[in-house]
Design a protein around this motif. Structure first.
Motif, PDB file in Angstrom:
ATOM      1  N   THR A   1       0.848  -1.174   0.000  1.00  0.00           N
ATOM      2  CA  THR A   1       0.000   0.000   0.000  1.00  0.00           C
ATOM      3  C   THR A   1       0.886   1.227   0.000  1.00  0.00           C
ATOM      4  O   THR A   1       1.880   1.275   0.721  1.00  0.00           O
ATOM      5  N   MET A   2       0.538   2.217  -0.843  1.00  0.00           N
ATOM      6  CA  MET A   2       1.315   3.444  -0.851  1.00  0.00           C
ATOM      7  C   MET A   2       0.449   4.627  -1.237  1.00  0.00           C
ATOM      8  O   MET A   2      -0.569   4.472  -1.893  1.00  0.00           O
ATOM      9  N   VAL A   3       0.869   5.769  -0.791  1.00  0.00           N
ATOM     10  CA  VAL A   3       0.250   7.012  -1.225  1.00  0.00           C
ATOM     11  C   VAL A   3       0.725   7.232  -2.658  1.00  0.00           C
ATOM     12  O   VAL A   3       1.911   7.075  -2.954  1.00  0.00           O
ATOM     13  N   GLN A   4      -0.193   7.547  -3.554  1.00  0.00           N
ATOM     14  CA  GLN A   4       0.169   7.736  -4.947  1.00  0.00           C
ATOM     15  C   GLN A   4       1.214   8.843  -5.098  1.00  0.00           C
ATOM     16  O   GLN A   4       1.051   9.924  -4.532  1.00  0.00           O
ATOM     17  N   PRO A   5       2.304   8.584  -5.844  1.00  0.00           N
ATOM     18  CA  PRO A   5       3.338   9.595  -6.012  1.00  0.00           C
ATOM     19  C   PRO A   5       2.805  10.923  -6.566  1.00  0.00           C
ATOM     20  O   PRO A   5       3.318  11.991  -6.229  1.00  0.00           O
ATOM     21  N   SER A   6       1.758  10.861  -7.368  1.00  0.00           N
ATOM     22  CA  SER A   6       1.200  12.091  -7.947  1.00  0.00           C
ATOM     23  C   SER A   6       0.639  13.029  -6.879  1.00  0.00           C
ATOM     24  O   SER A   6       0.458  14.220  -7.135  1.00  0.00           O
ATOM     25  N   PHE A   7       0.400  12.528  -5.678  1.00  0.00           N
ATOM     26  CA  PHE A   7      -0.114  13.343  -4.582  1.00  0.00           C
ATOM     27  C   PHE A   7       0.797  14.542  -4.307  1.00  0.00           C
ATOM     28  O   PHE A   7       0.331  15.624  -3.961  1.00  0.00           O
ATOM     29  N   TRP A   8       2.108  14.353  -4.471  1.00  0.00           N
ATOM     30  CA  TRP A   8       3.069  15.411  -4.129  1.00  0.00           C
ATOM     31  C   TRP A   8       3.457  16.318  -5.295  1.00  0.00           C
ATOM     32  O   TRP A   8       4.202  17.273  -5.106  1.00  0.00           O
ATOM     33  N   ILE A   9       2.939  16.067  -6.473  1.00  0.00           N
ATOM     34  CA  ILE A   9       3.346  16.842  -7.653  1.00  0.00           C
ATOM     35  C   ILE A   9       3.119  18.339  -7.458  1.00  0.00           C
ATOM     36  O   ILE A   9       3.983  19.147  -7.764  1.00  0.00           O
TER      37      ILE A   9
ATOM     38  N   GLY B   1       5.259   5.829  -1.227  1.00  0.00           N
ATOM     39  CA  GLY B   1       4.924   6.747  -2.312  1.00  0.00           C
ATOM     40  C   GLY B   1       6.038   7.735  -2.603  1.00  0.00           C
ATOM     41  O   GLY B   1       6.378   7.990  -3.766  1.00  0.00           O
ATOM     42  N   ILE B   2       6.627   8.293  -1.559  1.00  0.00           N
ATOM     43  CA  ILE B   2       7.721   9.254  -1.751  1.00  0.00           C
ATOM     44  C   ILE B   2       8.937   8.552  -2.359  1.00  0.00           C
ATOM     45  O   ILE B   2       9.598   9.090  -3.251  1.00  0.00           O
ATOM     46  N   THR B   3       9.210   7.346  -1.907  1.00  0.00           N
ATOM     47  CA  THR B   3      10.340   6.583  -2.442  1.00  0.00           C
ATOM     48  C   THR B   3      10.127   6.266  -3.923  1.00  0.00           C
ATOM     49  O   THR B   3      11.065   6.356  -4.728  1.00  0.00           O
ATOM     50  N   GLU B   4       8.907   5.914  -4.287  1.00  0.00           N
ATOM     51  CA  GLU B   4       8.608   5.647  -5.699  1.00  0.00           C
ATOM     52  C   GLU B   4       8.776   6.907  -6.533  1.00  0.00           C
ATOM     53  O   GLU B   4       9.330   6.877  -7.631  1.00  0.00           O
ATOM     54  N   LEU B   5       8.322   8.038  -6.013  1.00  0.00           N
ATOM     55  CA  LEU B   5       8.491   9.307  -6.719  1.00  0.00           C
ATOM     56  C   LEU B   5       9.976   9.630  -6.879  1.00  0.00           C
ATOM     57  O   LEU B   5      10.409  10.100  -7.934  1.00  0.00           O
ATOM     58  N   ASP B   6      10.778   9.344  -5.870  1.00  0.00           N
ATOM     59  CA  ASP B   6      12.221   9.555  -5.943  1.00  0.00           C
ATOM     60  C   ASP B   6      12.831   8.703  -7.053  1.00  0.00           C
ATOM     61  O   ASP B   6      13.670   9.175  -7.822  1.00  0.00           O
ATOM     62  N   ARG B   7      12.393   7.455  -7.159  1.00  0.00           N
ATOM     63  CA  ARG B   7      12.892   6.582  -8.237  1.00  0.00           C
ATOM     64  C   ARG B   7      12.518   7.129  -9.607  1.00  0.00           C
ATOM     65  O   ARG B   7      13.332   7.130 -10.538  1.00  0.00           O
ATOM     66  N   ILE B   8      11.286   7.596  -9.732  1.00  0.00           N
ATOM     67  CA  ILE B   8      10.827   8.159 -11.007  1.00  0.00           C
ATOM     68  C   ILE B   8      11.678   9.357 -11.386  1.00  0.00           C
ATOM     69  O   ILE B   8      12.138   9.477 -12.528  1.00  0.00           O
ATOM     70  N   PHE B   9      11.896  10.268 -10.423  1.00  0.00           N
ATOM     71  CA  PHE B   9      12.688  11.465 -10.711  1.00  0.00           C
ATOM     72  C   PHE B   9      14.133  11.127 -11.031  1.00  0.00           C
ATOM     73  O   PHE B   9      14.752  11.767 -11.876  1.00  0.00           O
ATOM     74  N   THR B  10      14.675  10.126 -10.371  1.00  0.00           N
ATOM     75  CA  THR B  10      16.048   9.710 -10.668  1.00  0.00           C
ATOM     76  C   THR B  10      16.153   9.257 -12.117  1.00  0.00           C
ATOM     77  O   THR B  10      17.083   9.649 -12.840  1.00  0.00           O
ATOM     78  N   LEU B  11      15.200   8.470 -12.559  1.00  0.00           N
ATOM     79  CA  LEU B  11      15.201   8.004 -13.952  1.00  0.00           C
ATOM     80  C   LEU B  11      14.976   9.151 -14.936  1.00  0.00           C
ATOM     81  O   LEU B  11      15.655   9.237 -15.968  1.00  0.00           O
TER      82      LEU B  11
END
Length: 79
Positions: A5-13, A60-70
């Motif tokens: 379960t995670m907070v959707q990364p788009s939440f922080w956009i 969710g924040i970790t997933e967003l970090d991975r996306i931004f790294t890529l």
């Protein structure tokens, strides 16, 4: 595959993201508030005091970090 379960990364956009110019390139970065929140959650996880809600937030924040790294790597590679 493990379901998590995670907070959707788009939440922080809208509230946690900034674009920063680095060596003439516009790269994605967490703002200070989101970076601090990430560090707090990581520390809570290390101390085994992370709640289920915080665990979902960290995921969710970790997933967003991975996306931004890529994305940032691609921007740098294509420059």
């Amino acid at each position: 595959m493990i379901t998590q379960t995670m907070v959707q990364p788009s939440f922080w956009i809208e509230v946690g993201i900034q674009i920063q110019k680095v060596r003439g390139l516009n790269l994605f970065k967490f703002n200070d508030d989101l970076q601090l929140r990430l560090e707090i959650l990581i520390e809570r996880k290390k101390n085994n005091i992370l709640t289920l809600e915080e665990s979902a937030e960290l995921a969710g924040i970790t997933e967003l970090d991975r996306i931004f790294t890529l994305m940032n790597a691609r921007i740098i590679a294509e420059s």
